[in-house]
Design a protein around this motif. Sequence first.
Motif, PDB file in Angstrom:
ATOM      1  N   ALA A  25       0.885  -1.244  -0.091  1.00 58.01           N
ATOM      2  CA  ALA A  25       0.135  -0.084  -0.224  1.00 58.01           C
ATOM      3  C   ALA A  25       1.038   0.822   0.122  1.00 58.01           C
ATOM      4  CB  ALA A  25      -0.684   0.262   1.303  1.00 58.01           C
ATOM      5  N   ALA A  26       2.013   1.213   0.925  1.00 63.09           N
ATOM      6  CA  ALA A  26       3.091   2.504   0.669  1.00 63.09           C
ATOM      7  C   ALA A  26       3.667   2.880  -0.731  1.00 63.09           C
ATOM      8  CB  ALA A  26       3.863   2.226   1.929  1.00 63.09           C
ATOM      9  N   THR A  27       3.623   1.860  -1.566  1.00 65.06           N
ATOM     10  CA  THR A  27       4.440   1.449  -2.915  1.00 65.06           C
ATOM     11  C   THR A  27       3.591   2.021  -3.637  1.00 65.06           C
ATOM     12  OG1 THR A  27       5.739   0.059  -2.323  1.00 65.06           O
ATOM     13  CG2 THR A  27       5.387   0.204  -4.421  1.00 65.06           C
ATOM     14  N   LYS A  28       2.413   1.536  -3.271  1.00 63.56           N
ATOM     15  CA  LYS A  28       1.377   1.933  -4.169  1.00 63.56           C
ATOM     16  C   LYS A  28       1.002   3.979  -4.404  1.00 63.56           C
ATOM     17  CE  LYS A  28      -2.890   1.238  -6.619  1.00 63.56           C
ATOM     18  NZ  LYS A  28      -3.995   0.490  -6.714  1.00 63.56           N
ATOM     19  N   GLN A  29       0.884   4.055  -3.079  1.00 60.71           N
ATOM     20  CA  GLN A  29       0.410   5.395  -2.827  1.00 60.71           C
ATOM     21  C   GLN A  29       1.664   6.548  -3.051  1.00 60.71           C
ATOM     22  OE1 GLN A  29      -0.570   6.613   1.771  1.00 60.71           O
ATOM     23  NE2 GLN A  29       0.330   8.220   1.320  1.00 60.71           N
ATOM     24  N   ASN A  30       3.049   5.419  -2.964  1.00 57.24           N
ATOM     25  CA  ASN A  30       4.136   6.416  -3.265  1.00 57.24           C
ATOM     26  C   ASN A  30       4.443   7.245  -4.683  1.00 57.24           C
ATOM     27  OD1 ASN A  30       4.468   6.717  -0.865  1.00 57.24           O
ATOM     28  ND2 ASN A  30       6.108   5.703  -0.750  1.00 57.24           N
ATOM     29  N   THR A  31       4.077   5.799  -5.605  1.00 60.90           N
ATOM     30  CA  THR A  31       4.029   6.022  -6.918  1.00 60.90           C
ATOM     31  C   THR A  31       2.740   6.574  -7.729  1.00 60.90           C
ATOM     32  OG1 THR A  31       4.196   3.468  -7.338  1.00 60.90           O
ATOM     33  CG2 THR A  31       3.990   3.952  -8.994  1.00 60.90           C
ATOM     34  N   PHE A  32       1.797   6.616  -6.959  1.00 60.26           N
ATOM     35  CA  PHE A  32       0.663   8.143  -7.157  1.00 60.26           C
ATOM     36  C   PHE A  32       0.855   8.890  -7.043  1.00 60.26           C
ATOM     37  CE2 PHE A  32      -3.151  10.055  -6.789  1.00 60.26           C
ATOM     38  CZ  PHE A  32      -3.910   9.904  -8.157  1.00 60.26           C
ATOM     39  N   LEU A  33       2.090   9.419  -5.837  1.00 63.81           N
ATOM     40  CA  LEU A  33       2.619  10.562  -5.419  1.00 63.81           C
ATOM     41  C   LEU A  33       3.295  11.125  -6.405  1.00 63.81           C
ATOM     42  CD1 LEU A  33       2.612  13.059  -4.063  1.00 63.81           C
ATOM     43  CD2 LEU A  33       3.982  11.729  -3.109  1.00 63.81           C
ATOM     44  N   ILE A  34       4.406  10.193  -6.914  1.00 66.06           N
ATOM     45  CA  ILE A  34       5.253  10.620  -7.823  1.00 66.06           C
ATOM     46  C   ILE A  34       4.795  10.947  -9.142  1.00 66.06           C
ATOM     47  CG2 ILE A  34       7.131   9.241  -9.739  1.00 66.06           C
ATOM     48  CD1 ILE A  34       8.314   7.986  -7.308  1.00 66.06           C
ATOM     49  N   LEU A  35       4.278  10.217  -9.478  1.00 68.84           N
ATOM     50  CA  LEU A  35       2.817   9.908 -10.733  1.00 68.84           C
ATOM     51  C   LEU A  35       2.512  11.561 -10.996  1.00 68.84           C
ATOM     52  CD1 LEU A  35       2.025   6.701 -12.185  1.00 68.84           C
ATOM     53  CD2 LEU A  35       3.908   8.132 -12.808  1.00 68.84           C
ATOM     54  N   GLN A  36       1.646  12.074  -9.897  1.00 71.05           N
ATOM     55  CA  GLN A  36       0.743  13.149  -9.478  1.00 71.05           C
ATOM     56  C   GLN A  36       1.599  14.488  -8.946  1.00 71.05           C
ATOM     57  OE1 GLN A  36      -2.453  13.096 -11.072  1.00 71.05           O
ATOM     58  NE2 GLN A  36      -2.147  10.980 -11.637  1.00 71.05           N
ATOM     59  N   THR A  37       2.619  14.308  -9.261  1.00 69.52           N
ATOM     60  CA  THR A  37       3.236  15.645  -8.526  1.00 69.52           C
ATOM     61  C   THR A  37       4.018  15.879 -10.230  1.00 69.52           C
ATOM     62  OG1 THR A  37       3.892  14.747  -5.974  1.00 69.52           O
ATOM     63  CG2 THR A  37       5.114  16.291  -6.755  1.00 69.52           C
ATOM     64  N   GLU A  38       3.958  17.370  -9.944  1.00 74.93           N
ATOM     65  CA  GLU A  38       4.594  17.940 -10.860  1.00 74.93           C
ATOM     66  C   GLU A  38       6.280  18.460 -10.545  1.00 74.93           C
ATOM     67  OE1 GLU A  38       3.722  19.629 -14.144  1.00 74.93           O
ATOM     68  OE2 GLU A  38       1.795  17.855 -13.527  1.00 74.93           O
ATOM     69  N   ARG A  39       6.888  18.395 -11.204  1.00 75.14           N
ATOM     70  CA  ARG A  39       8.216  18.851 -11.011  1.00 75.14           C
ATOM     71  C   ARG A  39       8.230  19.961 -10.433  1.00 75.14           C
ATOM     72  NH1 ARG A  39      12.219  16.717 -15.539  1.00 75.14           N
ATOM     73  NH2 ARG A  39      11.667  14.792 -14.621  1.00 75.14           N
ATOM     74  N   GLY A  40       9.337  20.619  -9.547  1.00 72.14           N
ATOM     75  CA  GLY A  40       9.079  21.384  -8.526  1.00 72.14           C
ATOM     76  C   GLY A  40       8.320  22.036  -7.757  1.00 72.14           C
ATOM     77  N   GLU A  41       7.143  20.413  -7.103  1.00 68.42           N
ATOM     78  CA  GLU A  41       6.352  21.335  -6.120  1.00 68.42           C
ATOM     79  C   GLU A  41       6.686  20.176  -5.142  1.00 68.42           C
ATOM     80  OE1 GLU A  41       2.050  19.566  -5.727  1.00 68.42           O
ATOM     81  OE2 GLU A  41       2.713  19.012  -8.005  1.00 68.42           O
ATOM     82  N   LEU A  42       8.067  19.949  -4.926  1.00 69.93           N
ATOM     83  CA  LEU A  42       8.262  19.644  -3.825  1.00 69.93           C
ATOM     84  C   LEU A  42       9.459  20.412  -3.552  1.00 69.93           C
ATOM     85  CD1 LEU A  42       7.300  16.845  -1.881  1.00 69.93           C
ATOM     86  CD2 LEU A  42       9.045  15.331  -2.416  1.00 69.93           C
ATOM     87  N   GLU A  43       8.958  20.904  -1.856  1.00 70.39           N
ATOM     88  CA  GLU A  43      10.269  22.094  -1.817  1.00 70.39           C
ATOM     89  C   GLU A  43      11.714  21.176  -2.298  1.00 70.39           C
ATOM     90  OE1 GLU A  43      10.289  25.091  -1.082  1.00 70.39           O
ATOM     91  OE2 GLU A  43       8.104  25.490  -1.351  1.00 70.39           O
ATOM     92  N   CYS A  44      11.754  20.220  -1.303  1.00 62.60           N
ATOM     93  CA  CYS A  44      13.136  19.391  -1.008  1.00 62.60           C
ATOM     94  C   CYS A  44      13.846  19.411  -2.334  1.00 62.60           C
ATOM     95  CB  CYS A  44      13.142  18.770   0.238  1.00 62.60           C
ATOM     96  SG  CYS A  44      11.957  17.370  -0.384  1.00 62.60           S
ATOM     97  N   THR A 117       1.428  -5.876 -10.584  1.00 70.00           N
ATOM     98  CA  THR A 117       1.488  -5.239 -11.446  1.00 70.00           C
ATOM     99  C   THR A 117       0.373  -3.878 -10.511  1.00 70.00           C
ATOM    100  OG1 THR A 117       1.753  -6.868 -12.922  1.00 70.00           O
ATOM    101  CG2 THR A 117       0.489  -4.872 -13.620  1.00 70.00           C
ATOM    102  N   PHE A 118       0.704  -2.809 -10.894  1.00 69.36           N
ATOM    103  CA  PHE A 118       0.393  -1.674 -10.408  1.00 69.36           C
ATOM    104  C   PHE A 118      -0.737  -1.414 -12.296  1.00 69.36           C
ATOM    105  CE2 PHE A 118       3.674  -2.018  -7.823  1.00 69.36           C
ATOM    106  CZ  PHE A 118       3.428  -2.113  -6.827  1.00 69.36           C
ATOM    107  N   ASN A 119      -2.178  -0.403 -11.759  1.00 70.58           N
ATOM    108  CA  ASN A 119      -2.838   0.018 -12.406  1.00 70.58           C
ATOM    109  C   ASN A 119      -3.215   1.630 -11.440  1.00 70.58           C
ATOM    110  OD1 ASN A 119      -3.096  -1.987 -14.215  1.00 70.58           O
ATOM    111  ND2 ASN A 119      -4.107  -2.772 -13.190  1.00 70.58           N
ATOM    112  N   LEU A 120      -2.674   2.663 -12.461  1.00 70.60           N
ATOM    113  CA  LEU A 120      -2.500   4.216 -11.523  1.00 70.60           C
ATOM    114  C   LEU A 120      -3.344   4.694 -12.901  1.00 70.60           C
ATOM    115  CD1 LEU A 120       0.469   4.174  -9.742  1.00 70.60           C
ATOM    116  CD2 LEU A 120      -1.357   3.898  -9.070  1.00 70.60           C
ATOM    117  N   LEU A 121      -4.187   5.369 -12.508  1.00 69.38           N
ATOM    118  CA  LEU A 121      -5.352   6.670 -13.522  1.00 69.38           C
ATOM    119  C   LEU A 121      -3.621   7.922 -13.768  1.00 69.38           C
ATOM    120  CD1 LEU A 121      -7.394   7.320 -14.871  1.00 69.38           C
ATOM    121  CD2 LEU A 121      -8.535   7.953 -12.644  1.00 69.38           C
TER     122      LEU A 121
END
Length: 128
Positions: A25-44, A117-121
């Motif tokens: 579940a953590a891997t799926k959440q982190n993958t979704f976070l990577i795919l939905q985040t724009e570059r430069g949106e994360l401060e660090c 296998t992951f399916n992410l929207l």
Amino acid sequence: MRSIKFPNMFRSNSTEVWKSSEYLAATKQNTFLILQTERGELECDPYFGLMLKHYMFSQNNYILRDMLIDTIYTQLALFLPQLKILRESIEIINDKERGKVICRFSGINQIDYTHNTFNLLLFEDSDF
């Protein structure tokens, strides 16, 4: 607020790896976070993110699809070290009937060596 979830991989009384669905579940959440985040949106980290908006407003052709797959592969390889992913396993599915774009990929979890296998929207048109 977006945040990265870290799985509880170790038992409290030893260093034995805890095999549960929590790290999946953590891997799926982190993958979704990577795919939905724009570059430069994360401060660090200015390199974290996919720049999906850049791809959504470009001309749709096979070159753009390959560029998107390369970017997804690079982001997953850099920011999800617990998954071993091959570039050939990443697939972009365009469901025109439902107005959805889905990213499907598979990888080997380095914690317990299971194949997942992951399916992410990636995108959904609300008019459909």
